[in-house]
Design a protein around this motif. Structure first.
Motif, PDB file in Angstrom:
ATOM      1  N   PRO A  70       1.019  -1.288   0.649  1.00 11.67           N
ATOM      2  CA  PRO A  70      -0.029   0.034   0.255  1.00 11.67           C
ATOM      3  C   PRO A  70       1.042   1.404  -0.238  1.00 11.67           C
ATOM      4  O   PRO A  70       0.693   2.583   0.007  1.00 11.67           O
ATOM      5  CB  PRO A  70      -0.879  -0.654   1.358  1.00 11.67           C
ATOM      6  N   THR A  71       2.077   1.356   0.449  1.00 13.12           N
ATOM      7  CA  THR A  71       2.878   2.196   0.864  1.00 13.12           C
ATOM      8  C   THR A  71       4.370   2.072   0.501  1.00 13.12           C
ATOM      9  O   THR A  71       4.799   1.337   0.700  1.00 13.12           O
ATOM     10  CB  THR A  71       2.924   2.929   1.360  1.00 13.12           C
ATOM     11  N   ASP A  83       1.174   6.280  -2.206  1.00  9.91           N
ATOM     12  CA  ASP A  83       0.613   5.632  -1.605  1.00  9.91           C
ATOM     13  C   ASP A  83      -0.617   5.025  -3.089  1.00  9.91           C
ATOM     14  O   ASP A  83      -0.904   5.565  -3.803  1.00  9.91           O
ATOM     15  CB  ASP A  83      -0.526   6.700  -1.186  1.00  9.91           C
ATOM     16  N   THR A  85      -4.613   3.247  -3.641  1.00  8.66           N
ATOM     17  CA  THR A  85      -5.244   2.103  -3.368  1.00  8.66           C
ATOM     18  C   THR A  85      -6.463   1.923  -4.284  1.00  8.66           C
ATOM     19  O   THR A  85      -6.261   2.630  -5.481  1.00  8.66           O
ATOM     20  CB  THR A  85      -5.970   3.532  -2.904  1.00  8.66           C
TER      21      THR A  85
END
Length: 279
Positions: A70-71, A83, A85
């Motif tokens: 996710p990061t 980041d 999503t």
């Protein structure tokens, strides 16, 4: 499906902000002395091509588009925080956060954020990515724009190519508040280096058109007269020509040479010719 090295990135090289004329070998009485439109166009066009590189360097060729973490740190700008999503298969939002200032592989400092909306498995024909800024700046120049890239079908030689449209672009000069307005459409073709893990062999060819208003308030148009040949690790085009037509002035041509990775181009206008140092 055509698979692509996940750490490769398409890239239209970052053009220089400063152009220095250092020699003249034809009749300089024909030279009008106007350089600012060429300087502004070169800087802006290079920076928007770099946005393609910044965003694409985070993309992946798998079905999830962008990997699983996710990061993560940025690839083109190693100090940036990325980041990701996911909003479903082949859909994702990527935010690249440069913080107060991050040095990138092209030597420029970037700050703020880029937000990219991916739609479709990246590198598949018809896939798009729309990138917008959030407090984004380069070397202090504040940027606003809409940057949209669309993957095209493989060409006759089975090469990846994509079309990018930049609209509503405005840059604000940090020193005096002057602005550059710009829009462009170009197509890039990945001609060498696809499928390898190195960066030195990545070569792209770029063709397109642009228009804008320089800091001098002079409007201009620009186009490639022969495709610009771009080496990913070279700071300037290694070959190709473009023309720039400032309002009420003669069209001038910039010739980037025949393949050498150097810092020199040739500017021509009518019978005038001079070498310019790109830095």
């Amino acid at each position: 499906m055509h698979r692509v090295n996940p750490v490769k990135s398409f890239f239209w090289v970052v053009f220089p902000l400063v152009v220095t004329v250092y020699s003249c070998n034809r009749n300089d009485t024909l030279w009008d002395g106007e350089l600012i439109t060429a300087v502004d166009h070169s800087f802006v066009s290079g920076e928007f091509a770099s946005i393609s590189n910044l965003v694409d360097s985070q993309a992946r060729s798998d079905s999830l588009l962008l990997g699983t973490e996710p990061t993560s740190l940025g690839f083109y700008c190693p100090g940036a925080i990325v980041d990701i999503t996911a909003s479903g298969t082949a859909r994702a939002t990527v935010q690249i956060d440069f913080g107060a200032g991050t040095n990138c592989l092209d030597g420029r400092s970037r700050a703020g954020k880029l937000v990219a909306q991916f739609n479709g498995s990246w590198k598949d024909p018809g896939s798009t990515v729309v990138t917008t800024p959030d407090g984004y700046s380069v070397e202090g120049y504040a940027f606003s724009f809409i940057h949209r890239s669309t993957i095209n079908p493989l060409d006759a030689e089975n090469r990846i190519n994509w079309t990018t449209v930049v609209s509503d672009a405005e840059l604000i000069n940090p020193s005096d508040g002057s602005t550059i307005n710009w829009e462009s459409t170009w197509t890039a073709t990945w001609v060498e280096g696809d499928g390898t893990f190195g960066l030195d062999d990545n070569i792209y060819e770029i063709s397109g058109v642009a228009s804008g208003v320089a800091r001098s308030l002079r409007s201009f148009t620009a186009s490639t007269s022969s495709p610009l040949r771009i080496g990913l690790t070279c700071p300037t085009p290694i070959a190709g020509t473009c023309t720039i037509s400032p309002d009420s002035l003669e069209t001038r041509t910039i010739d980037y040479g025949n393949g050498a990775c150097d810092n020199v181009a040739v500017l021509r206008m009518d019978e005038f010719e001079t070498q310019i140092n790109l830095r």
